[in-house]
Structure formats: C-alpha cells, structure tokens
Design a protein around this motif. Structure first.
Motif, PDB file in Angstrom:
ATOM      1  N   GLN A  92       0.842  -1.196   0.000  1.00 17.06           N
ATOM      2  CA  GLN A  92       0.000   0.000   0.000  1.00 17.06           C
ATOM      3  C   GLN A  92       0.877   1.246   0.000  1.00 17.06           C
ATOM      4  OE1 GLN A  92      -2.877   2.126   3.089  1.00 17.06           O
ATOM      5  NE2 GLN A  92      -3.983   0.480   2.061  1.00 17.06           N
ATOM      6  N   PHE A  93       0.471   2.182  -0.827  1.00 20.75           N
ATOM      7  CA  PHE A  93       1.091   3.501  -0.846  1.00 20.75           C
ATOM      8  C   PHE A  93       0.136   4.469  -0.171  1.00 20.75           C
ATOM      9  CE2 PHE A  93       1.109   7.661  -3.006  1.00 20.75           C
ATOM     10  CZ  PHE A  93       2.378   8.094  -2.662  1.00 20.75           C
ATOM     11  N   GLN A  94       0.574   5.093   0.914  1.00 22.48           N
ATOM     12  CA  GLN A  94      -0.213   6.153   1.544  1.00 22.48           C
ATOM     13  C   GLN A  94       0.683   7.339   1.821  1.00 22.48           C
ATOM     14  OE1 GLN A  94      -2.542   5.254   5.061  1.00 22.48           O
ATOM     15  NE2 GLN A  94      -3.377   7.325   5.149  1.00 22.48           N
ATOM     16  N   CYS A  95       0.276   8.473   1.293  1.00 19.13           N
ATOM     17  CA  CYS A  95       1.035   9.704   1.495  1.00 19.13           C
ATOM     18  C   CYS A  95       0.097  10.793   1.988  1.00 19.13           C
ATOM     19  CB  CYS A  95       1.692  10.154   0.186  1.00 19.13           C
ATOM     20  SG  CYS A  95       0.512  10.823  -1.023  1.00 19.13           S
ATOM     21  N   LEU A 121       7.721  11.831  -6.029  1.00 22.94           N
ATOM     22  CA  LEU A 121       6.702  12.864  -6.262  1.00 22.94           C
ATOM     23  C   LEU A 121       6.187  13.424  -4.943  1.00 22.94           C
ATOM     24  CD1 LEU A 121       4.556  11.417  -9.208  1.00 22.94           C
ATOM     25  CD2 LEU A 121       5.898  13.531  -9.232  1.00 22.94           C
ATOM     26  N   THR A 122       5.997  12.550  -3.964  1.00 23.12           N
ATOM     27  CA  THR A 122       5.548  12.994  -2.647  1.00 23.12           C
ATOM     28  C   THR A 122       6.544  13.962  -2.029  1.00 23.12           C
ATOM     29  OG1 THR A 122       4.352  10.908  -2.288  1.00 23.12           O
ATOM     30  CG2 THR A 122       4.895  12.212  -0.338  1.00 23.12           C
ATOM     31  N   ILE A 123       7.824  13.630  -2.098  1.00 23.01           N
ATOM     32  CA  ILE A 123       8.866  14.507  -1.569  1.00 23.01           C
ATOM     33  C   ILE A 123       8.874  15.845  -2.308  1.00 23.01           C
ATOM     34  CG2 ILE A 123      11.370  14.808  -1.371  1.00 23.01           C
ATOM     35  CD1 ILE A 123      11.523  11.758  -0.906  1.00 23.01           C
ATOM     36  N   ASP A 124       8.742  15.785  -3.639  1.00 22.05           N
ATOM     37  CA  ASP A 124       8.768  17.010  -4.448  1.00 22.05           C
ATOM     38  C   ASP A 124       7.665  17.987  -4.051  1.00 22.05           C
ATOM     39  OD1 ASP A 124      10.906  16.023  -5.849  1.00 22.05           O
ATOM     40  OD2 ASP A 124       9.726  15.344  -7.566  1.00 22.05           O
ATOM     41  N   HIS A 125       6.572  17.472  -3.477  1.00 16.75           N
ATOM     42  CA  HIS A 125       5.443  18.332  -3.096  1.00 16.75           C
ATOM     43  C   HIS A 125       5.343  18.522  -1.587  1.00 16.75           C
ATOM     44  CE1 HIS A 125       4.344  17.168  -7.241  1.00 16.75           C
ATOM     45  NE2 HIS A 125       3.760  18.356  -7.266  1.00 16.75           N
ATOM     46  N   GLY A 126       6.442  18.236  -0.872  1.00 24.08           N
ATOM     47  CA  GLY A 126       6.489  18.523   0.563  1.00 24.08           C
ATOM     48  C   GLY A 126       5.736  17.552   1.434  1.00 24.08           C
ATOM     49  N   GLY A 127       5.431  16.352   0.912  1.00 22.61           N
ATOM     50  CA  GLY A 127       4.647  15.389   1.667  1.00 22.61           C
ATOM     51  C   GLY A 127       5.492  14.288   2.274  1.00 22.61           C
ATOM     52  N   ARG A 128       4.818  13.280   2.815  1.00 23.25           N
ATOM     53  CA  ARG A 128       5.505  12.132   3.371  1.00 23.25           C
ATOM     54  C   ARG A 128       4.631  10.888   3.303  1.00 23.25           C
ATOM     55  NH1 ARG A 128       6.250  15.410   8.608  1.00 23.25           N
ATOM     56  NH2 ARG A 128       4.272  15.284   9.724  1.00 23.25           N
ATOM     57  N   MET A 171      11.491  13.152   4.256  1.00 20.91           N
ATOM     58  CA  MET A 171      10.078  13.247   4.630  1.00 20.91           C
ATOM     59  C   MET A 171       9.888  13.577   6.108  1.00 20.91           C
ATOM     60  SD  MET A 171       8.457   9.959   2.674  1.00 20.91           S
ATOM     61  CE  MET A 171       8.392   9.827   0.891  1.00 20.91           C
ATOM     62  N   TYR A 172      10.787  13.095   6.951  1.00 19.73           N
ATOM     63  CA  TYR A 172      10.626  13.214   8.401  1.00 19.73           C
ATOM     64  C   TYR A 172      11.812  13.997   8.990  1.00 19.73           C
ATOM     65  CZ  TYR A 172       6.761   9.899   8.298  1.00 19.73           C
ATOM     66  OH  TYR A 172       5.536   9.287   8.057  1.00 19.73           O
ATOM     67  N   PRO A 173      11.691  15.308   9.100  1.00 22.46           N
ATOM     68  CA  PRO A 173      12.810  16.142   9.548  1.00 22.46           C
ATOM     69  C   PRO A 173      13.184  15.954  11.010  1.00 22.46           C
ATOM     70  CG  PRO A 173      10.827  17.469   9.271  1.00 22.46           C
ATOM     71  CD  PRO A 173      10.517  16.123   8.708  1.00 22.46           C
ATOM     72  N   ARG A 174      12.311  15.300  11.795  1.00 21.92           N
ATOM     73  CA  ARG A 174      12.608  15.122  13.218  1.00 21.92           C
ATOM     74  C   ARG A 174      13.317  13.796  13.514  1.00 21.92           C
ATOM     75  NH1 ARG A 174       6.949  16.629  16.033  1.00 21.92           N
ATOM     76  NH2 ARG A 174       8.094  16.001  17.910  1.00 21.92           N
ATOM     77  N   VAL A 175      13.801  13.109  12.491  1.00 21.41           N
ATOM     78  CA  VAL A 175      14.548  11.865  12.699  1.00 21.41           C
ATOM     79  C   VAL A 175      15.732  12.062  13.646  1.00 21.41           C
ATOM     80  CG1 VAL A 175      16.015  10.143  11.563  1.00 21.41           C
ATOM     81  CG2 VAL A 175      13.814  10.755  10.567  1.00 21.41           C
ATOM     82  N   PRO A 176      16.533  13.129  13.525  1.00 17.95           N
ATOM     83  CA  PRO A 176      17.654  13.292  14.467  1.00 17.95           C
ATOM     84  C   PRO A 176      17.224  13.329  15.927  1.00 17.95           C
ATOM     85  CG  PRO A 176      17.954  14.728  12.573  1.00 17.95           C
ATOM     86  CD  PRO A 176      16.575  14.151  12.453  1.00 17.95           C
ATOM     87  N   ALA A 177      16.070  13.924  16.213  1.00 17.49           N
ATOM     88  CA  ALA A 177      15.587  13.961  17.597  1.00 17.49           C
ATOM     89  C   ALA A 177      15.242  12.563  18.083  1.00 17.49           C
ATOM     90  CB  ALA A 177      14.372  14.882  17.703  1.00 17.49           C
TER      91      ALA A 177
END
Length: 450
Positions: free
Chosen positions: A323-326, A396-403, A420-426
């Motif tokens: 399944q693809f869910q964005c 395409l999801t990344i190109d449009h700011g999604g995840r 997609m997930y900028p809080r990975v470092p935290a």
C-alpha cells in the motif's frame, strides 16, 4: 545479537510472520507475555538479543517484523484496568483492540477518540503508528489523546511516560514504530458520543478539483469525512470518486447486527488487473445516484467497512500487495495529487481499495505521519514493476512537501525517509540515550538505518 542465545523457555516458538500486505515476511522467535512482570524478567535475563513488540500484525509492511530476532506479541495483555465515567479516562493493557472498546463502551456513550480503518488493531499499535481516522481535522491522531503509558525499556526498567515529565521519550514513542521499548499499559481519554448510529451522506465527485473543494468543505462541516477515489480514471475523470460525510445521531439505537464473511482462499494473482479494477470502479461509482443518497449506519459499519470480510487481504493472492499512503500539504495538494493520480492511472496498477481524506494538525511524535493536507492511499498487487512505481510515487511525494505513512510502508530508502521526516535526528538522539545497542529493532528500522 539477533537470536544468538539458546532458547530455554518452551513458551518461545519459531514463527514465520508477515505484515497485513503479505508481501514482507520474517522468521522470528515469538512469545506472548501475560504481564509486564514477564516482559521485565525476560529483558533482564536476555540482555544480548534483539527484540520487538508486536500487536495484531495489522501494519502492512515490515514495521512489526524482526528477522532472526525475538518478538513479544502483547495481544494477550488485553484487560481494561479502569475507566472513569465522568472524565472518560481509561487505562488498558497494550493488547486491547478498538473493536473491544466499541463493543464494551459505545452503548454507554463512549468510543475511542480516534480509530483506524480496522477494529482489530491494538492500542499499543495505535501509539506506535500514531493512527488517524476519519475525524482527524477535529480530533487529531490517537497520540493526541494519550495521557501516559508504561514503557519497558531495553535495560529492563519500567518507566511511566507522559508529555510533562518525559517529553523526549513521549515524542519518540508516539509514532515511533516500537523502537523505544515495550508498552505495557496505556491511559488515554475516550470520546463521549450521543448515540451509536450515524447519518451518512454519499455523493458522486466528478473529478479531482471537485473532490478537493468538497473535502475542504467537509473538514469543517461534518464530524467524519472520507472519500473513495477511482485510481484508474484519467483525463477529465481524473480523481473522480465518492465522498462520504457522517455525524453521530443522538439517542439512536443500532438496528444492524454485524455479519462477517471470511475470504476462504487466495485468489489467483491475475484476478486483480486493469480490466477487473476498471469495471469494479465504474460500477462502484455508478451505484451512488446522481443526486446522492443518505442512509443510517451503526458505528462499526461506518468505521470498519473492510472488517466485514475477514482475511480480505487474500483477494490479492499469494504474492500479496503493497500500500502507498502519502499526505500532501494543503499548499501543494492540487498539483501534488494530480501528479500522483496521473502517474498511477498511467501505470494501470491501482486497485479498487483507494481512500482520500483530509488531515489536520501535525502529530505529537517525531515520526507522526499527519500534517495539514490531504492523504491518499491505494493498494497495488505485488507484481513486476510495482517497486519502480512506488519509488516514483515516493519522489513525487517529496517534491510536493509530503511524506509516506510508515505503518503502510515497505519500500522507502533511508534518504527518502529523512527528507520526509525532519525530526529523525531527535528520535535518534533519544534512542542513543535509552538503547545505545539498539536492542529494540525491526526490519523497518534496519532498512531505514535507525
């Protein structure tokens, strides 16, 4: 570290596990603890093995798999320990399911504040994937309603975690795909409802532009909203579908007794193809009159339509499905969804199970999926070429700011995941502090290099 110690307990068995999509598999050593004490004792006596908690196995990909390692299935810890009828605060074991809560509490005017698309998911699983429902704009994700939880850490200690005393650990666990520890108890607040039936309105949507406008209206006007979308429609029909909106009806009495049927066999993989899906989608669209229709449904039928067919994942055959869910943010939703749907329609690979709905505010977890926008979910039979299609949809999801939703994923690369997930470092900082050896691990965490 992965299963290197000898198995001394007859309660442990080797088992081949899979995600709900039946496209990701792993052989693990599995046990089913009955209490938090059992979990803590095992953690203390087995310090050098990898481990993962698992609930009902309703995540689609490799989220709840641990190849060659140990798995603690917590479904037997399914007791409701307390409930405050005045405040709605409830304390439950990790294996309590949404269906259990609906059956036991809806007749008294209480339901889970947020529920995923299956009643068989567990509460601990709902935290690990920060599930969302058809009411996200109004009520957020499940993690927004969690008051505290007890967490067995990799070092064998038990921690009471809440957002005030342990904000980092709380945020790492909500949506954290089980990597912080094993949830042994959860306290959250239930939602009060005036009845157990809903007035449901259905109407045809002619194209994507109309769908976006209709969803924008529904997100503020109705308690619940969700759409089915025709993933193979193209041209002027791109994005056509059916929108459902619903509100709970005051003092209504259920008139339906749930009946379930079981999918007895795996269908041949070739059953799901562009011709059969195209025909089904056309008939499904036309079943709604032009003027729309209204009907009254009980909570179970509205929340969990697919649960009426047990083992429905067998429809896709032995090869399974992915399944693809964005989610695409509001600012890019028109162009983003148009690009995704055009790519999917051109591939001819979409299935009849395609869902579109709005999401509201971002979740509380570092890896919480929601952000304000529109989410699109489609199933694809596991056939040649589907991996390349998913890779292009991810880009395409990344190109449009999604995840992409991790509970459904089995294909993201580490680089795509971090974009997609900028809080990975935290999240990684918290894991380094509480579990530097990464005892808690899954096939997904290895794939994504967490």
């Amino acid at each position: 570290m992965k299963g290197s110690e000898a198995i001394q307990d007859s309660n442990w068995v080797s088992e081949r596990l899979t995600g709900w999509g039946r496209s990701s598999y792993a052989t693990s050593i599995v046990a089913e603890p009955l209490s938090a004490d059992e979990i803590l004792q095992w953690l203390a006596s087995h310090p050098n093995v990898s481990l993962l908690a698992r609930g009902a196995g309703r995540s689609y990909g490799d989220t709840a798999l641990n190849t060659g390692g140990f798995v603690l299935r917590t479904t037997a810890m399914s007791q409701v320990q307390s409930f405050d009828r005045a405040s709605g605060e409830i304390v439950v074991g990790p294996g309590v399911t949404f269906g259990q809560l609906l059956r036991d509490f809806s007749r008294h005017g209480w339901i889970a504040p947020v529920t995923p698309g299956t009643q068989f998911a567990t509460i601990a699983g709902a935290i690990a994937t920060d599930v969302h429902g058809k009411n996200h704009d109004a009520d957020g994700s499940f993690g927004d309603h969690v008051l505290w939880f007890d967490l067995a850490l990799a070092d064998g200690t038990l921690r009471r975690v809440d957002v005030e005393s342990s904000p980092d650990l709380f945020a790492a666990t909500i949506g954290g795909i089980g990597l912080t520890g094993i949830i042994t108890r959860v306290c959250f607040r239930m939602k009060r409802v005036p009845g157990t039936m809903l007035d449901v309105r259905e109407k045809r949507i002619r194209d994507l532009n109309e769908f976006i406008e209709a969803l924008a209206e529904a997100r503020t006007r109705y308690q619940y909203s969700v759409g089915w979308i025709d993933g193979v429609a193209a041209g002027k029909r791109l994005g056509r579908g059916v929108l459902e909106t619903a509100d709970v009806v005051e003092d209504a009495t259920p008139t339906h007794v749930a009946r379930r049927f079981r999918m007895p066999v795996d269908l041949p993989s070739r059953t799901i193809n562009s011709l059969t899906v195209g025909l089904f989608n056309r008939l499904y669209y036309l079943r709604i009159p032009r003027r729309g229709r209204e009907r009254r449904l009980d909570l179970e039928r509205f929340f969990y339509p697919l649960d009426g067919i047990l083992d429905w994942n067998r429809i896709y055959g032995r090869l399974g499905f992915v399944q693809f869910q964005c989610v695409i943010p509001d600012a890019a939703v028109r162009d983003g969804l148009s690009s995704l749907l055009a790519r999917i329609a051109a591939s001819g690979r979409a299935s009849f199970l395609a869902v579109i709905k709005t999401l509201g505010a971002a979740g509380r977890g570092h890896l919480s999926f929601p952000l304000r926008g529109v989410t699109l979910a489609l199933d694809f039979p596991r056939t040649s070429g589907v991996d390349a299609l998913l890779a292009s949809l991810h880009d395409l999801t990344i190109d449009h700011g999604g995840r992409v939703y991790l509970a459904k994923d089995s294909q993201l690369t580490p680089a795509q995941f971090r974009r997609m997930y900028p809080r990975v470092p935290a999240l990684q900082a918290t894991l380094e502090r509480i579990d530097p050896q990464r005892r808690m691990r899954s096939d997904m965490s290895v794939r994504l290099q967490l």
